[in-house]
Design a protein around this motif. Structure first.
Motif, PDB file in Angstrom:
ATOM      1  N   SER A   1      -0.979  -3.278   4.292  1.00 12.06           N
ATOM      2  CA  SER A   1      -0.482  -2.534   3.088  1.00 12.06           C
ATOM      3  C   SER A   1       0.942  -3.015   2.654  1.00 12.06           C
ATOM      4  O   SER A   1       1.753  -3.352   3.206  1.00 12.06           O
ATOM      5  CB  SER A   1      -0.396  -1.194   3.716  1.00 12.06           C
ATOM      6  OG  SER A   1      -1.869  -0.688   3.942  1.00 12.06           O
ATOM      7  N   VAL A   2       0.872  -2.971   1.151  1.00 12.41           N
ATOM      8  CA  VAL A   2       2.321  -3.438   0.400  1.00 12.41           C
ATOM      9  C   VAL A   2       2.828  -2.181  -0.154  1.00 12.41           C
ATOM     10  O   VAL A   2       2.055  -1.776  -1.303  1.00 12.41           O
ATOM     11  CB  VAL A   2       2.089  -4.628  -0.432  1.00 12.41           C
ATOM     12  CG1 VAL A   2       3.567  -5.129  -0.829  1.00 12.41           C
ATOM     13  CG2 VAL A   2       1.402  -5.733   0.393  1.00 12.41           C
ATOM     14  N   ILE A   3       3.985  -1.702   0.033  1.00  9.74           N
ATOM     15  CA  ILE A   3       4.540  -0.459  -0.541  1.00  9.74           C
ATOM     16  C   ILE A   3       5.649  -1.009  -1.593  1.00  9.74           C
ATOM     17  O   ILE A   3       6.485  -1.692  -1.380  1.00  9.74           O
ATOM     18  CB  ILE A   3       5.272   0.456   0.292  1.00  9.74           C
ATOM     19  CG1 ILE A   3       3.937   1.032   1.441  1.00  9.74           C
ATOM     20  CG2 ILE A   3       5.600   1.697  -0.166  1.00  9.74           C
ATOM     21  CD1 ILE A   3       4.059   0.173   2.703  1.00  9.74           C
ATOM     22  N   ASN A   4       5.729  -0.529  -2.840  1.00 11.19           N
ATOM     23  CA  ASN A   4       6.481  -0.785  -3.815  1.00 11.19           C
ATOM     24  C   ASN A   4       7.843   0.382  -3.752  1.00 11.19           C
ATOM     25  O   ASN A   4       7.484   1.271  -3.175  1.00 11.19           O
ATOM     26  CB  ASN A   4       5.900  -0.880  -5.087  1.00 11.19           C
ATOM     27  CG  ASN A   4       5.374   0.320  -5.832  1.00 11.19           C
ATOM     28  OD1 ASN A   4       5.940   1.224  -5.548  1.00 11.19           O
ATOM     29  ND2 ASN A   4       4.541   0.047  -6.667  1.00 11.19           N
ATOM     30  N   ALA A   5       8.666  -0.134  -4.724  1.00 18.02           N
ATOM     31  CA  ALA A   5       9.774   0.724  -4.821  1.00 18.02           C
ATOM     32  C   ALA A   5       9.639   2.065  -5.390  1.00 18.02           C
ATOM     33  O   ALA A   5      10.547   2.999  -5.175  1.00 18.02           O
ATOM     34  CB  ALA A   5      10.956   0.053  -5.633  1.00 18.02           C
TER      35      ALA A   5
ATOM     36  N   VAL B   1       5.834  -4.612   3.732  1.00 13.36           N
ATOM     37  CA  VAL B   1       4.528  -4.787   4.027  1.00 13.36           C
ATOM     38  C   VAL B   1       4.261  -4.409   5.342  1.00 13.36           C
ATOM     39  O   VAL B   1       5.139  -4.595   6.479  1.00 13.36           O
ATOM     40  CB  VAL B   1       4.265  -6.419   3.945  1.00 13.36           C
ATOM     41  CG1 VAL B   1       5.520  -7.273   4.845  1.00 13.36           C
ATOM     42  CG2 VAL B   1       2.926  -6.764   4.327  1.00 13.36           C
ATOM     43  N   THR B   2       3.045  -3.749   5.820  1.00 17.10           N
ATOM     44  CA  THR B   2       2.625  -3.577   7.054  1.00 17.10           C
ATOM     45  C   THR B   2       1.380  -3.991   7.448  1.00 17.10           C
ATOM     46  O   THR B   2       0.471  -4.157   6.481  1.00 17.10           O
ATOM     47  CB  THR B   2       2.357  -1.830   7.388  1.00 17.10           C
ATOM     48  OG1 THR B   2       1.406  -1.523   6.386  1.00 17.10           O
ATOM     49  CG2 THR B   2       3.854  -1.382   6.994  1.00 17.10           C
ATOM     50  N   ILE B   3       1.121  -4.663   8.585  1.00 17.51           N
ATOM     51  CA  ILE B   3       0.065  -5.110   9.179  1.00 17.51           C
ATOM     52  C   ILE B   3      -0.397  -4.584  10.486  1.00 17.51           C
ATOM     53  O   ILE B   3       0.063  -5.026  11.474  1.00 17.51           O
ATOM     54  CB  ILE B   3      -0.172  -6.676   9.341  1.00 17.51           C
ATOM     55  CG1 ILE B   3       0.630  -7.331   7.804  1.00 17.51           C
ATOM     56  CG2 ILE B   3      -1.307  -7.313   9.392  1.00 17.51           C
ATOM     57  CD1 ILE B   3       0.783  -8.795   7.854  1.00 17.51           C
ATOM     58  N   PRO B   4      -0.978  -3.616  10.570  1.00 20.57           N
ATOM     59  CA  PRO B   4      -1.236  -2.756  11.877  1.00 20.57           C
ATOM     60  C   PRO B   4      -1.726  -3.518  12.812  1.00 20.57           C
ATOM     61  O   PRO B   4      -1.314  -3.414  14.137  1.00 20.57           O
ATOM     62  CB  PRO B   4      -1.959  -1.453  11.499  1.00 20.57           C
ATOM     63  CG  PRO B   4      -1.801  -1.180   9.961  1.00 20.57           C
ATOM     64  CD  PRO B   4      -1.546  -2.752   9.579  1.00 20.57           C
ATOM     65  N   ALA B   5      -2.608  -4.308  12.579  1.00 27.18           N
ATOM     66  CA  ALA B   5      -3.512  -5.155  13.498  1.00 27.18           C
ATOM     67  C   ALA B   5      -2.475  -6.028  14.469  1.00 27.18           C
ATOM     68  O   ALA B   5      -2.989  -6.381  15.627  1.00 27.18           O
ATOM     69  CB  ALA B   5      -4.794  -5.938  13.049  1.00 27.18           C
ATOM     70  N   ILE B   6      -1.318  -6.437  13.794  1.00 26.24           N
ATOM     71  CA  ILE B   6      -0.545  -7.336  14.512  1.00 26.24           C
ATOM     72  C   ILE B   6       0.830  -6.765  14.777  1.00 26.24           C
ATOM     73  O   ILE B   6       1.721  -7.438  14.996  1.00 26.24           O
ATOM     74  CB  ILE B   6      -0.421  -8.870  14.106  1.00 26.24           C
ATOM     75  CG1 ILE B   6      -0.212  -8.950  12.617  1.00 26.24           C
ATOM     76  CG2 ILE B   6      -1.779  -9.645  14.327  1.00 26.24           C
ATOM     77  CD1 ILE B   6       0.188 -10.374  11.883  1.00 26.24           C
TER      78      ILE B   6
END
Length: 202
Positions: A138-142, A62-67
């Motif tokens: 953003s959530v990246i899967n396998a 999971v990525t959260i660029p704002a934080i």
């Protein structure tokens, strides 16, 4: 008779108010080492918000660029005593996907749990309260597929008034909830609130 999804949601609420989180110097339980924990009598056939269907690649990041969040995702299932697993305190900078909820990007409410602080210091969701409407998650899967979500709102709630249905309830849309602890501490060292971020798939 309470149907299984509702029974599960009610049990999740009870544990959220009982397990909680604590200061970094307090024991792990009660602890701020866990954003939330949930207890169910038995593992449900289908958790609220998770439709049945073919297996989908599990989320791994999971990525959260704002934080500045860029975290691997561990799987969080049920412990032997029926409580929902939380990331270990020593892995406080990693969040976890609750496998009893929807897969991020699929119809339903996906739930990602992260620590605010642990006894080791600040943790992955320490700055979650800084997120504002419109921020991207953003959530990246396998399989390398990215599900993108936009923050639609957030709320701080008392654990005694946790909005179980809003967080875990069955929905048709593709939505995501991020959950951590927040607020002042009670005399026993428990944060009295939960911070919940709501997001919808783009």
């Amino acid at each position: 008779m309470i149907r299984a999804p509702l029974r599960t949601a009610l049990a999740l609420l009870l544990a959220l108010t009982a397990a909680g989180c604590s200061s970094s110097t307090a024991p792990e339980r009660p602890s701020r080492d866990g954003a939330s924990a949930a207890s169910v009598p038995t593992a449900p056939d289908a958790a609220p918000g998770r439709p049945s269907g073919p297996a989908t690649a599990a989320p791994v990041r999971v990525t959260i660029p704002a934080i500045g969040v860029d975290s691997s995702l561990m799987r969080l299932g049920l412990n032997g005593d029926g409580t929902v697993e939380v990331p270990p305190a020593e892995q406080g900078m990693s969040a976890g996907w609750y496998t009893g909820a929807a897969v991020p990007g699929e119809p339903g409410a996906a739930v990602i749990i992260g620590h605010n602080d642990t006894k080791y210091g600040r943790a992955v969701f320490h700055d979650l309260r800084k997120l504002t409407k419109g921020a991207e998650i953003s959530v990246i899967n396998a399989a390398g597929v990215t599900a993108r979500f936009t923050v639609t709102g957030k709320e701080v709630v008392q654990k005694t008034a946790f909005p179980t249905q809003r967080v875990y309830g069955r929905v048709d849309d593709r939505v995501l909830r991020l959950v951590t602890c927040d607020g002042p501490f009670d005399p026993q060292g428990h944060p009295v609130d939960n911070l919940i971020v709501y997001a919808t798939a783009k």
